[in-house]
Design a protein around this motif. Structure first.
Motif, mmCIF file in Angstrom:
data_model
loop_
_atom_site.group_PDB
_atom_site.id
_atom_site.type_symbol
_atom_site.label_atom_id
_atom_site.label_comp_id
_atom_site.label_asym_id
_atom_site.label_seq_id
_atom_site.Cartn_x
_atom_site.Cartn_y
_atom_site.Cartn_z
ATOM 1 N N ASP A 1 0.861 -1.180 0.000
ATOM 2 C CA ASP A 1 0.000 0.000 0.000
ATOM 3 C C ASP A 1 0.899 1.232 0.000
ATOM 4 O OD1 ASP A 1 -2.230 1.616 -0.020
ATOM 5 O OD2 ASP A 1 -3.059 0.878 1.870
ATOM 6 N N ALA A 2 0.359 2.360 -0.431
ATOM 7 C CA ALA A 2 1.113 3.613 -0.438
ATOM 8 C C ALA A 2 0.132 4.770 -0.351
ATOM 9 C CB ALA A 2 1.966 3.736 -1.707
ATOM 10 N N VAL A 3 0.422 5.728 0.530
ATOM 11 C CA VAL A 3 -0.470 6.869 0.731
ATOM 12 C C VAL A 3 0.353 8.147 0.894
ATOM 13 C CG1 VAL A 3 -2.332 5.531 1.778
ATOM 14 C CG2 VAL A 3 -0.513 6.461 3.227
ATOM 15 N N PRO A 4 -0.208 9.298 0.530
ATOM 16 C CA PRO A 4 0.498 10.564 0.734
ATOM 17 C C PRO A 4 0.392 11.014 2.186
ATOM 18 C CG PRO A 4 -1.647 10.955 -0.266
ATOM 19 C CD PRO A 4 -1.497 9.465 -0.169
ATOM 20 N N LYS A 5 1.484 11.613 2.705
ATOM 21 C CA LYS A 5 1.486 12.147 4.063
ATOM 22 C C LYS A 5 2.537 13.247 4.176
ATOM 23 C CE LYS A 5 1.535 10.696 8.941
ATOM 24 N NZ LYS A 5 2.417 11.734 9.484
ATOM 25 N N ASP A 6 2.068 14.468 4.465
ATOM 26 C CA ASP A 6 2.963 15.611 4.685
ATOM 27 C C ASP A 6 3.930 15.820 3.527
ATOM 28 O OD1 ASP A 6 1.756 15.929 7.187
ATOM 29 O OD2 ASP A 6 3.187 14.592 8.151
ATOM 30 N N GLY A 7 3.438 15.702 2.307
ATOM 31 C CA GLY A 7 4.264 15.950 1.130
ATOM 32 C C GLY A 7 5.139 14.781 0.710
ATOM 33 N N LYS A 8 5.154 13.717 1.481
ATOM 34 C CA LYS A 8 5.926 12.519 1.155
ATOM 35 C C LYS A 8 4.968 11.363 0.888
ATOM 36 C CE LYS A 8 9.622 14.872 2.248
ATOM 37 N NZ LYS A 8 10.675 15.290 1.277
ATOM 38 N N ILE A 9 5.539 10.197 0.558
ATOM 39 C CA ILE A 9 4.745 8.997 0.336
ATOM 40 C C ILE A 9 5.134 7.952 1.377
ATOM 41 C CG2 ILE A 9 4.168 7.137 -1.257
ATOM 42 C CD1 ILE A 9 3.140 9.794 -2.215
ATOM 43 N N VAL B 1 9.110 7.970 1.575
ATOM 44 C CA VAL B 1 9.824 8.165 0.315
ATOM 45 C C VAL B 1 9.598 9.572 -0.207
ATOM 46 C CG1 VAL B 1 10.132 7.287 -2.030
ATOM 47 C CG2 VAL B 1 9.482 5.715 -0.198
ATOM 48 N N ASP B 2 10.681 10.208 -0.656
ATOM 49 C CA ASP B 2 10.584 11.479 -1.376
ATOM 50 C C ASP B 2 10.221 11.148 -2.816
ATOM 51 O OD1 ASP B 2 11.203 13.773 -2.993
ATOM 52 O OD2 ASP B 2 12.425 14.561 -1.363
ATOM 53 N N GLY C 1 -6.397 -10.657 12.698
ATOM 54 C CA GLY C 1 -6.052 -9.361 12.134
ATOM 55 C C GLY C 1 -5.470 -8.459 13.214
ATOM 56 N N THR C 2 -4.512 -7.607 12.821
ATOM 57 C CA THR C 2 -3.859 -6.702 13.764
ATOM 58 C C THR C 2 -3.800 -5.307 13.172
ATOM 59 O OG1 THR C 2 -2.478 -8.494 14.631
ATOM 60 C CG2 THR C 2 -1.765 -6.252 15.100
ATOM 61 N N TYR C 3 -4.098 -4.304 14.014
ATOM 62 C CA TYR C 3 -3.914 -2.903 13.652
ATOM 63 C C TYR C 3 -2.603 -2.422 14.263
ATOM 64 C CZ TYR C 3 -8.883 -2.992 12.430
ATOM 65 O OH TYR C 3 -10.107 -3.295 11.870
ATOM 66 N N PHE C 4 -1.751 -1.808 13.434
ATOM 67 C CA PHE C 4 -0.464 -1.293 13.877
ATOM 68 C C PHE C 4 -0.532 0.234 13.874
ATOM 69 C CE2 PHE C 4 0.157 -5.343 11.791
ATOM 70 C CZ PHE C 4 1.065 -6.025 12.583
ATOM 71 N N LEU C 5 -0.294 0.857 15.022
ATOM 72 C CA LEU C 5 -0.318 2.315 15.136
ATOM 73 C C LEU C 5 1.114 2.833 15.136
ATOM 74 C CD1 LEU C 5 -1.997 4.921 15.595
ATOM 75 C CD2 LEU C 5 -1.695 4.513 18.059
ATOM 76 N N PHE C 6 1.436 3.738 14.185
ATOM 77 C CA PHE C 6 2.774 4.291 14.054
ATOM 78 C C PHE C 6 2.766 5.791 14.346
ATOM 79 C CE2 PHE C 6 2.695 0.563 11.308
ATOM 80 C CZ PHE C 6 3.884 -0.067 11.607
ATOM 81 N N GLY C 7 3.900 6.293 14.837
ATOM 82 C CA GLY C 7 4.077 7.717 15.018
ATOM 83 C C GLY C 7 4.566 8.373 13.735
ATOM 84 N N ASP C 8 4.749 9.694 13.768
ATOM 85 C CA ASP C 8 5.229 10.398 12.581
ATOM 86 C C ASP C 8 6.629 9.947 12.182
ATOM 87 O OD1 ASP C 8 2.892 11.841 12.365
ATOM 88 O OD2 ASP C 8 3.639 13.548 13.513
ATOM 89 N N ASP C 9 7.387 9.402 13.152
ATOM 90 C CA ASP C 9 8.727 8.884 12.866
ATOM 91 C C ASP C 9 8.696 7.438 12.385
ATOM 92 O OD1 ASP C 9 7.928 7.679 15.194
ATOM 93 O OD2 ASP C 9 9.665 8.302 16.382
ATOM 94 N N LEU C 10 7.503 6.890 12.170
ATOM 95 C CA LEU C 10 7.271 5.524 11.710
ATOM 96 C C LEU C 10 7.634 4.481 12.769
ATOM 97 C CD1 LEU C 10 8.250 5.553 7.917
ATOM 98 C CD2 LEU C 10 6.140 6.252 9.045
ATOM 99 N N LYS C 11 7.858 4.909 14.010
ATOM 100 C CA LYS C 11 8.080 3.966 15.092
ATOM 101 C C LYS C 11 6.745 3.402 15.556
ATOM 102 C CE LYS C 11 12.565 4.617 15.461
ATOM 103 N NZ LYS C 11 13.556 3.550 15.148
#
Length: 504
Positions: free
Chosen positions: A260-268, A286-287, A327-337
């Motif tokens: 999957d791929a989505v836009p976020k804050d000008g990046k992908i 990704v830039d 099924g599992t939901y994974f919650l990530f921060g803005d740093d992808l942690k």
């Protein structure tokens, strides 16, 4: 939970047995981009037994007209509404709106096989279908423009969301997806057309059949199967291309694929899995202009490989994946942690959450897809549904993102909850289909604090005067704007409605 009674008496809910396997949405199969049927080690999730939702016999009747009979229920709070999560381009005012519906049988829309996606853009409803892209005025349903896919081919992927009035979409032959084009949503005019040429590691006989494209800055980013690339937004010329890699495994050179791929804050943000190795899920930022991977986070593999992977929400960043049983939901921060994990259960049991789903738009089970989930996500709570099943009452569920605990579960008597649509004035606006197709479509408000259900709109949606069956609700995606629901079919309904509204 106390359910307020609507005018005319209470809803008389019935106890329904959980149906046998064979009911429900089509499941996204775990299949890798070269189209082959081989499965990666360790064994991935078993193939689904999920078939068409609401798979009940259709009475094929010549449709003469479509009748919508609104039944007024208790009104909501007249105070101004504040949506917590509103589609990007849906806020344009719509004047003098009328109830409307489009029928394929009546020739209101050209025939197609399946839908790719749909958005609300300014004062229009835009649909991307395998044969064409079309825009309909939200006020009255009149077609504003319709653009056929070039060269008689089929659309096989599209932007996750419009950007500056433009979208990018992919197209190809019946079993290929190898070209891209941009389209202006204001007038439906096509811009450049270019080959995709996304590199693949597994050069099988069958290339990927779908792709995700997204405009970001000066580029059109593409992820497809085992590779990703970017085209210049102005000209369509290739900016860069590479196969997916995972840094910890470079010595082993595993075969990896973008899920999957989505836009976020000008990046992908790209969600990736690999055939082998010790890691189950990888997150990349990704830039799009340069192809540089700015951040990469790899999660250790805990069990079998993940399937049905999809991004549920961007802010906060919530990703879903399913093993054989859970099924599992994974919650990530803005740093992808990784911040937390939420157990979604087996979606094919009465209490299991539905996870990533096409929500009525049934894509090819290979290549890369962005599946729109029937969910709303705030900073603290996930609102989603247990799996819709034919002839049963399911539930809207609120889950605390920090603890993973369910705050409440709300059922609507004789109703199948299809999707939460928006949050307004402390209420979750929710589309509810009838348990039996002869019943009414409903829109209810569910309190965010306690799950209390309040009737809002009830409307009898029939295919024709002489056909008392309503639409097959599992084939539609539901959008909320202008104080009404827009239901858009993801498959050409020859004897039913293609688009209809539900409103007071």
């Amino acid at each position: 939970m106390t359910t307020p009674n609507p005018p005319g008496g209470p809803w008389q809910g019935r106890q329904q047995p959980w149906p046998q396997p064979g009911y429900g949405y089509p499941r996204h199969q775990q299949q890798y981009p070269d189209g082959r049927q081989q499965m990666p080690p360790p064994p991935p999730p078993e193939k689904s037994k999920k078939f068409l939702f609401w798979l009940i016999p259709l009475v094929v009747v010549v449709v003469a007209a479509a009748v919508v009979i609104p039944i007024a229920l208790t009104g909501g709070d007249p105070a101004p509404r504040q949506a917590a999560q509103q589609p990007p381009s849906s806020a344009a005012p719509v004047a003098q709106k009328v109830k409307w519906r489009l029928s394929g049988l009546e020739g209101d829309v050209p025939e197609y096989k399946q839908g790719v996606t749909t958005w609300l853009y300014e004062d229009t409803l835009v649909v991307v279908r395998d044969k064409y892209v079309a825009a309909f005025t939200r006020a009255d349903g009149k077609q504003r423009w319709l653009t056929e896919v070039p060269d008689g081919k089929r659309a096989c992927g599209a932007s996750v969301e419009p950007v500056d009035g433009k979208i990018a979409f992919a197209y190809g032959e019946e079993k290929t997806c190898d070209n891209a084009a941009v389209l202006d949503l204001k007038d439906g005019k096509l811009g450049w057309r270019q080959p995709l040429e996304v590199p693949q590691k597994l050069q099988g006989d069958r290339p990927p059949k779908s792709a995700i494209l997204q405009i970001a800055g000066d580029a059109v980013f593409v992820t497809q199967g085992e590779g990703m690339a970017a085209l210049d937004l102005a000209t369509g010329t290739k900016k860069w291309a590479k196969t997916h890699m995972r840094a910890p495994d470079r010595a082993d050179d595993p075969t990896c694929a973008g899920e999957d791929a989505v836009p976020k804050d000008g990046k992908i943000i790209v969600v990736m899995t690999c055939l082998t190795g010790d890691y189950g899920l990888s997150m990349l930022r990704v830039d799009a202009s340069t192809g540089n991977i700015e951040v990469a986070e790899d999660l250790p593999k805990e069990s079998s490989s993940l399937g049905d992977v999809g991004v549920i929400s961007v802010k906060p960043l919530l990703v879903y994946g399913k093993t054989t049983d859970t099924g599992t939901y994974f919650l990530f921060g803005d740093d992808l942690k990784l911040q937390s994990k939420i157990d979604g259960g087996d979606p094919f049991t009465p209490d299991g959450l539905t996870g990533a789903d096409g929500q009525g738009f049934d894509h090819d089970a290979s290549g890369t897809e962005h599946l729109v989930s029937p969910a709303l996500v705030t900073e603290e709570v996930l609102y989603t549904i247990t799996m819709p099943q034919a002839g049963t009452v399911n539930a809207l569920v609120a889950v605390d993102l920090k603890t993973g605990q369910r705050k409440w579960s709300a059922k609507v008597p004789e109703g199948t909850v299809m999707a939460p649509l928006a949050i307004e004035d402390g209420q979750v606006i929710t589309e509810v289909a009838p348990v039996e197709r002869t019943g009414p479509q409903r829109v209810v408000k569910v309190g965010v604090a306690d799950g209390a259900v309040t009737p809002m709109v009830e409307a009898q949606i029939e295919n024709a005067d002489n056909d008392k069956n309503g639409p097959i609700s599992g084939l539609y995606r539901y959008l909320w704007a202008d104080s009404r629901v827009y239901a858009v079919s993801g498959r050409f309904p020859k004897f039913s409605l293609d688009i209809y509204t539900v409103e007071p």
